[in-house]
Every structure is written in structure tokens, then in C-alpha cells.
Design a protein around this motif. Structure first.
Motif: not given
Length: 311
Positions: A225, A229, A244, A265
Motif C-alpha cells: 500500500e 502510493k 482497493k 490497486f
């Protein structure tokens, strides 16, 4: 430098004077040896090299054949077919030719080889891109081969400028990839970034070339995650929000360089779109009008995204 006890060297010089066991000819798929490196090899080593090669052709572009080296100092010439007789080449042709050349050397139990810049003569391919592709294929060969017969892989460039490009890209790539990723499969992330009525795609600076979803490798100590980003911010200047997991993609052939596994994602983004890092360009595409050349398995990922979210 050394990778798996194989010496990797980039030098300026004349490949026809190489004393490596084999030298590489950037060939057409019918193996006629006209100008450029091929012509120089035939002129110095003798027409017997061309005659032997022609008997083994024509082949599919990307294949490689081994012949004797005539009166050259080398023992063999490996003819890497990087184009047809129209003299057009591309990333996939160069990639296949480089890898199949290494396999041909392995099958012949050749211990040292000298490459020229594949596709960069009459093929008109850039030294920048060719050097990165060839570095990736050397790494793939060394990863896939249990006991490499090659103990020395040399890249011999005729000009100072070409030598410097190869020196930087070969060394930088192999240093980065062997220092950071010693064992595969390699963990990556990608993002389907919803922005301004479409999805964001980046045009890649490095091979594999084409358009792709923003993403990259997961750093040590980083969650997937955090990685997605960071990669999206670095490549597009956008902040990835409310995302998600779409799925995990692990086909060993999804990346032409080596086996990667990607956590993908999807979510929205905010900010001002601007290409940076290793993205040459960043653009919003609507789902019904995607770019023609899409790298990796990202077209399939987008199709899965449409199927799973746009119902």
C-alpha cells in the motif's frame, strides 16, 4: 563488474579484433552481410562466414545461429537476427535476439562473448534503449541459467559516445537489479488511477517500452500500500486515495525482463498530473480509447478492472 561470477565489461574498440571466443553480428534474418558491423566482419574474417550463415537461414527474426569466424581472432560468430531485409527493428526483436544469442553461446559452451550494439546501425534503434534492453536480457540469462558457460560478456562499441551510453546503462541497471533484487519472483505494484473521467497511464522511458499503469518495485521495509502510493506520486505527481485491491498478477511471462508478481490497486487520485521519475509522459485515457502499445499485462489488468468495477 561481476554478476554470478560472470565478468561484465563495456569497452570502446573494433569488435572484429576481439579475442573473445565468440563475437556477435547484428544480422538480418537471411544473414546477408552487407554494411556496418556485418560488412566489417565479412571483410576481415572472409566471405566463408557469410556463406555458412546463409545456409542456416532464413530464420524468424529474433533467432540466432552460430558459424565459424573465418580468419578472425574469435572462434565463432553468433549471428543475431534483429531485422528482416526491410532493415526495420523494434524492442521485441532486439530483446529476443539478445537472449537467443546468449542461449546459443550456452548451448555451444562458449566461455566469452563480445556484443555489438544490436539494432543501432541500419536498424536506427537508439543506443539508450538498446543498452537497457541488452542489460535486461543478460540479467534474465544469468537468472535462468543454472550453470552459465559464459564467464565473460563484453560490449564493444565503436564510438566514444556509444560506449559511454552503454557503460552507464549496463552498469547502472545490473548494479541496481543485482543489489536490490537477488532472488525472484520480484514484488511490484501497479495502480489503476481514476482521474478526470478516465485512468492515468504513463509512457515508459525504459524498456519494456510503451504505455503502462503507474507502478514499480516495492522497497525493502515497505508495504504494498505504501509502495503504490509512492510510485504513483513519483511518476504522476498525483496522490492516490481511497484505493482497493483489484488482484494479484503473477504470470511468469507478464514482464519480459524477469518474473514479477504485482499487487494491483484501483482508486481515485487528486492533484496536478505531471510526468516525472522514469515516466516520459503521463496522460488520462478514457476506457474506450486506450493507447495501442501497452506494456506488460496492463491491458488485461484494465480489462479486469472494467469487468469487476464497471457493472
Amino acid at each position: 563488474m561481476k554478476v554470478r561470477d560472470v565478468e561484465i565489461i563495456v569497452t570502446k574498440g573494433d569488435i572484429t579484433e576481439s579475442e573473445n571466443e565468440a563475437i556477435v553480428n547484428a544480422a538480418n534474418n537471411q544473414f546477408y552481410m552487407g554494411g556496418g558491423v556485418a560488412g566489417a566482419i565479412k571483410k576481415k574474417g572472409g566471405k566463408i562466414i557469410e556463406e555458412e550463415a546463409i545456409k542456416k537461414g532464413p530464420v524468424e527474426v529474433g533467432e540466432a545461429v552460430v558459424t565459424g569466424a573465418g580468419s578472425l581472432k574469435a572462434k565463432y560468430v553468433i549471428h543475431a537476427s534483429t531485422m528482416k531485409m526491410d532493415f526495420k527493428t523494434d524492442e521485441n526483436m532486439i530483446r529476443k535476439a539478445a537472449y537467443n544469442t546468449l542461449l546459443a553461446a550456452q548451448n555451444k559452451k562458449i566461455s566469452s562473448i563480445a556484443f555489438c550494439a544490436l539494432g543501432c546501425g541500419v536498424g536506427g534503434f537508439s543506443y539508450e534503449a538498446a543498452s537497457k534492453i541488452m542489460a535486461q536480457e543478460v540479467f534474465r540469462y544469468l537468472q535462468a541459467t543454472h550453470e552459465p558457460s559464459l564467464k565473460k560478456i563484453e560490449f564493444i562499441l565503436f564510438s566514444e559516445s556509444a560506449m559511454k551510453i552503454f557503460q552507464k546503462n549496463i552498469t547502472d541497471y545490473l548494479t541496481h537489479i543485482t543489489g536490490k533484487l537477488r532472488e525472484g519472483p520480484f514484488l511490484t505494484v501497479d495502480g489503476v488511477v481514476e482521474f478526470e473521467g478516465g485512468i492515468v497511464m504513463i509512457e515508459r522511458t525504459n524498456p519494456p517500452l510503451g504505455w503502462a499503469l503507474p507502478g514499480g518495485f516495492v522497497d525493502y521495509g515497505e508495504t504494498v500500500e505504501e509502495a503504490v502510493k509512492r510510485e504513483i506520486k513519483e511518476e504522476t505527481n498525483l496522490d492516490f486515495c481511497d484505493f482497493k485491491l483489484l488482484g494479484v498478477y503473477s504470470d511468469p511471462k507478464r514482464d519480459a525482463r524477469f518474473h514479477t508478481v504485482s499487487s494491483v490497486f484501483y482508486g481515485r487520485a487528486k492533484g496536478k498530473l505531471k510526468a516525472s521519475s522514469d515516466a516520459k509522459n503521463a496522460q488520462v485515457y478514457t476506457l474506450n480509447l486506450l493507447p495501442e502499445k501497452i506494456a506488460f499485462d496492463h491491458r488485461k489488468i484494465i480489462e479486469d478492472y472494467i469487468k469487476n468495477t464497471k457493472v
